[in-house]
Design a protein around this motif. Structure first.
Motif, PDB file in Angstrom:
ATOM      1  N   VAL A   3       0.726  -1.332  -0.015  1.00 47.33           N
ATOM      2  CA  VAL A   3       0.459  -0.209  -0.216  1.00 47.33           C
ATOM      3  C   VAL A   3       0.736   1.207  -0.350  1.00 47.33           C
ATOM      4  CG1 VAL A   3      -1.872   1.003   0.953  1.00 47.33           C
ATOM      5  CG2 VAL A   3      -1.680  -1.141   1.151  1.00 47.33           C
ATOM      6  N   LEU A   4       1.402   1.264   0.869  1.00 51.13           N
ATOM      7  CA  LEU A   4       2.837   2.298   0.898  1.00 51.13           C
ATOM      8  C   LEU A   4       3.109   2.623  -0.139  1.00 51.13           C
ATOM      9  CD1 LEU A   4       4.531   5.093   2.513  1.00 51.13           C
ATOM     10  CD2 LEU A   4       6.296   3.456   2.914  1.00 51.13           C
ATOM     11  N   GLU A   5       4.022   1.857  -0.887  1.00 56.76           N
ATOM     12  CA  GLU A   5       4.603   1.595  -2.001  1.00 56.76           C
ATOM     13  C   GLU A   5       3.616   2.384  -2.927  1.00 56.76           C
ATOM     14  OE1 GLU A   5       5.085  -0.593  -0.789  1.00 56.76           O
ATOM     15  OE2 GLU A   5       6.918  -0.557   0.022  1.00 56.76           O
ATOM     16  N   ASP A   6       2.474   1.455  -3.217  1.00 60.37           N
ATOM     17  CA  ASP A   6       1.401   2.248  -4.400  1.00 60.37           C
ATOM     18  C   ASP A   6       0.992   3.665  -4.263  1.00 60.37           C
ATOM     19  OD1 ASP A   6       1.279  -0.771  -5.408  1.00 60.37           O
ATOM     20  OD2 ASP A   6      -0.193  -0.828  -4.023  1.00 60.37           O
ATOM     21  N   LEU A   7       0.866   3.877  -3.038  1.00 59.37           N
ATOM     22  CA  LEU A   7      -0.204   5.697  -2.682  1.00 59.37           C
ATOM     23  C   LEU A   7       1.435   6.068  -3.356  1.00 59.37           C
ATOM     24  CD1 LEU A   7      -1.583   4.871   0.524  1.00 59.37           C
ATOM     25  CD2 LEU A   7      -2.435   5.389  -1.479  1.00 59.37           C
ATOM     26  N   ALA A   8       2.506   6.035  -3.098  1.00 56.96           N
ATOM     27  CA  ALA A   8       3.504   6.922  -3.154  1.00 56.96           C
ATOM     28  C   ALA A   8       4.318   6.690  -4.649  1.00 56.96           C
ATOM     29  CB  ALA A   8       4.828   7.022  -1.827  1.00 56.96           C
ATOM     30  N   ASP A   9       3.635   5.843  -5.017  1.00 56.37           N
ATOM     31  CA  ASP A   9       3.786   6.203  -6.234  1.00 56.37           C
ATOM     32  C   ASP A   9       2.951   6.815  -7.559  1.00 56.37           C
ATOM     33  OD1 ASP A   9       6.015   4.998  -8.577  1.00 56.37           O
ATOM     34  OD2 ASP A   9       3.995   3.965  -9.790  1.00 56.37           O
ATOM     35  N   ALA A  10       1.660   6.818  -7.224  1.00 57.84           N
ATOM     36  CA  ALA A  10       0.961   7.122  -7.744  1.00 57.84           C
ATOM     37  C   ALA A  10       0.098   8.710  -7.256  1.00 57.84           C
ATOM     38  CB  ALA A  10      -0.338   6.589  -7.066  1.00 57.84           C
ATOM     39  N   THR A  29       9.453  18.902  -4.584  1.00 57.30           N
ATOM     40  CA  THR A  29       9.256  19.183  -4.275  1.00 57.30           C
ATOM     41  C   THR A  29       8.588  19.883  -2.155  1.00 57.30           C
ATOM     42  OG1 THR A  29      11.508  20.167  -4.156  1.00 57.30           O
ATOM     43  CG2 THR A  29      11.115  20.841  -2.150  1.00 57.30           C
ATOM     44  N   GLN A  30       7.419  20.546  -2.401  1.00 52.37           N
ATOM     45  CA  GLN A  30       5.935  20.959  -1.986  1.00 52.37           C
ATOM     46  C   GLN A  30       5.892  20.035  -1.551  1.00 52.37           C
ATOM     47  OE1 GLN A  30       4.989  23.579  -4.815  1.00 52.37           O
ATOM     48  NE2 GLN A  30       5.807  25.257  -3.729  1.00 52.37           N
ATOM     49  N   VAL A  31       4.850  18.850  -2.180  1.00 52.79           N
ATOM     50  CA  VAL A  31       4.515  17.980  -2.116  1.00 52.79           C
ATOM     51  C   VAL A  31       5.126  16.376  -0.867  1.00 52.79           C
ATOM     52  CG1 VAL A  31       3.753  15.289  -2.953  1.00 52.79           C
ATOM     53  CG2 VAL A  31       2.828  17.010  -4.306  1.00 52.79           C
ATOM     54  N   ALA A  32       6.420  17.309  -1.357  1.00 54.97           N
ATOM     55  CA  ALA A  32       7.489  16.145  -0.362  1.00 54.97           C
ATOM     56  C   ALA A  32       7.707  16.772   0.782  1.00 54.97           C
ATOM     57  CB  ALA A  32       8.354  16.119  -1.340  1.00 54.97           C
ATOM     58  N   LYS A  33       7.381  17.955   1.169  1.00 54.82           N
ATOM     59  CA  LYS A  33       7.378  18.273   2.746  1.00 54.82           C
ATOM     60  C   LYS A  33       5.846  18.698   3.344  1.00 54.82           C
ATOM     61  CE  LYS A  33      10.827  22.052   1.798  1.00 54.82           C
ATOM     62  NZ  LYS A  33      10.617  23.633   1.102  1.00 54.82           N
ATOM     63  N   GLN A  34       4.581  18.182   2.505  1.00 54.42           N
ATOM     64  CA  GLN A  34       3.799  18.015   3.094  1.00 54.42           C
ATOM     65  C   GLN A  34       3.491  16.508   3.551  1.00 54.42           C
ATOM     66  OE1 GLN A  34       0.601  20.010   3.489  1.00 54.42           O
ATOM     67  NE2 GLN A  34       2.300  21.805   2.927  1.00 54.42           N
ATOM     68  N   LEU A  35       4.376  15.923   3.017  1.00 55.97           N
ATOM     69  CA  LEU A  35       4.388  14.355   3.709  1.00 55.97           C
ATOM     70  C   LEU A  35       5.346  14.265   4.609  1.00 55.97           C
ATOM     71  CD1 LEU A  35       4.654  12.258  -0.026  1.00 55.97           C
ATOM     72  CD2 LEU A  35       2.924  12.521   1.170  1.00 55.97           C
ATOM     73  N   GLY A  36       6.433  14.915   4.700  1.00 58.75           N
ATOM     74  CA  GLY A  36       7.358  14.915   5.586  1.00 58.75           C
ATOM     75  C   GLY A  36       6.338  15.466   7.219  1.00 58.75           C
ATOM     76  N   ALA A  37       5.610  16.047   6.780  1.00 61.51           N
ATOM     77  CA  ALA A  37       5.637  17.019   8.111  1.00 61.51           C
ATOM     78  C   ALA A  37       4.327  15.894   8.392  1.00 61.51           C
ATOM     79  CB  ALA A  37       4.075  18.331   7.831  1.00 61.51           C
ATOM     80  N   THR A  38       3.659  15.189   7.850  1.00 66.13           N
ATOM     81  CA  THR A  38       2.785  13.767   8.334  1.00 66.13           C
ATOM     82  C   THR A  38       3.241  12.933   8.267  1.00 66.13           C
ATOM     83  OG1 THR A  38       1.680  13.647   7.301  1.00 66.13           O
ATOM     84  CG2 THR A  38       1.032  14.670   8.444  1.00 66.13           C
ATOM     85  N   SER A  39       4.937  12.043   7.925  1.00 65.78           N
ATOM     86  CA  SER A  39       4.958  10.703   7.348  1.00 65.78           C
ATOM     87  C   SER A  39       6.602  10.393   6.460  1.00 65.78           C
ATOM     88  CB  SER A  39       4.349  10.102   6.667  1.00 65.78           C
ATOM     89  OG  SER A  39       4.564   8.716   6.736  1.00 65.78           O
ATOM     90  N   THR A  40       7.376  10.745   7.300  1.00 67.02           N
ATOM     91  CA  THR A  40       8.386  10.932   6.609  1.00 67.02           C
ATOM     92  C   THR A  40       8.128   9.540   6.252  1.00 67.02           C
ATOM     93  OG1 THR A  40       9.405   9.806   8.976  1.00 67.02           O
ATOM     94  CG2 THR A  40       9.780  12.036   8.914  1.00 67.02           C
ATOM     95  N   THR A  41       8.013   8.280   6.313  1.00 67.68           N
ATOM     96  CA  THR A  41       8.410   7.129   5.555  1.00 67.68           C
ATOM     97  C   THR A  41       7.790   7.046   4.187  1.00 67.68           C
ATOM     98  OG1 THR A  41       8.258   5.571   7.413  1.00 67.68           O
ATOM     99  CG2 THR A  41       7.602   4.916   5.523  1.00 67.68           C
ATOM    100  N   MET A  42       6.431   7.624   4.451  1.00 63.15           N
ATOM    101  CA  MET A  42       6.379   7.876   3.157  1.00 63.15           C
ATOM    102  C   MET A  42       6.475   9.161   2.601  1.00 63.15           C
ATOM    103  SD  MET A  42       2.971   7.355   1.035  1.00 63.15           S
ATOM    104  CE  MET A  42       1.493   8.234   0.147  1.00 63.15           C
ATOM    105  N   GLU A  43       7.047  10.130   2.728  1.00 66.16           N
ATOM    106  CA  GLU A  43       8.347  11.105   2.136  1.00 66.16           C
ATOM    107  C   GLU A  43       8.832  10.037   1.538  1.00 66.16           C
ATOM    108  OE1 GLU A  43      10.569  14.666   3.317  1.00 66.16           O
ATOM    109  OE2 GLU A  43      10.325  13.835   4.489  1.00 66.16           O
ATOM    110  N   GLU A  44      10.122   9.451   2.200  1.00 64.42           N
ATOM    111  CA  GLU A  44      11.196   9.196   1.545  1.00 64.42           C
ATOM    112  C   GLU A  44      10.828   7.600   0.458  1.00 64.42           C
ATOM    113  OE1 GLU A  44      13.483   7.241   4.814  1.00 64.42           O
ATOM    114  OE2 GLU A  44      12.987   8.696   5.998  1.00 64.42           O
ATOM    115  N   THR A  45       9.455   6.985   0.208  1.00 66.22           N
ATOM    116  CA  THR A  45       8.837   6.749  -0.441  1.00 66.22           C
ATOM    117  C   THR A  45       8.778   7.505  -1.841  1.00 66.22           C
ATOM    118  OG1 THR A  45       7.980   4.618   1.175  1.00 66.22           O
ATOM    119  CG2 THR A  45       7.960   4.265  -0.931  1.00 66.22           C
TER     120      THR A  45
END
Length: 73
Positions: A3-10, A29-45
């Motif tokens: 699920v993580l990989e599928d969501l991050a890739d989409a 980069t702005q999307v990555a920052k939004q992800l990083g604010a709540t989930s660094t795992t999702m941001e990295e993926t």
């Protein structure tokens, strides 16, 4: 993929498309920052998917250019 990989890739695909349509690479980069604010795992993926997709695109364009017939005048 999980699920993580599928969501991050989409999301990565959508962000790349948006950056091209808007002519603004900062959107990635702005999307990555939004992800990083709540989930660094999702941001990295997400960032991994971005790097993979952009590097594949560059390599494919390079290969296509090398394989294109040369203009003969």
């Amino acid at each position: 993929m999980g699920v993580l990989e599928d969501l991050a890739d989409a999301l990565a695909r959508d962000a790349i498309d948006a950056s091209e349509k808007l002519g603004n690479e900062d959107i990635i980069t702005q999307v990555a920052k939004q992800l990083g604010a709540t989930s660094t795992t999702m941001e990295e993926t997400y960032l991994t998917s971005i790097r993979i997709r952009l590097s594949e695109r560059r390599a494919r364009r390079f290969l296509e250019a090398r394989m294109a017939p040369k203009n003969q005048s």
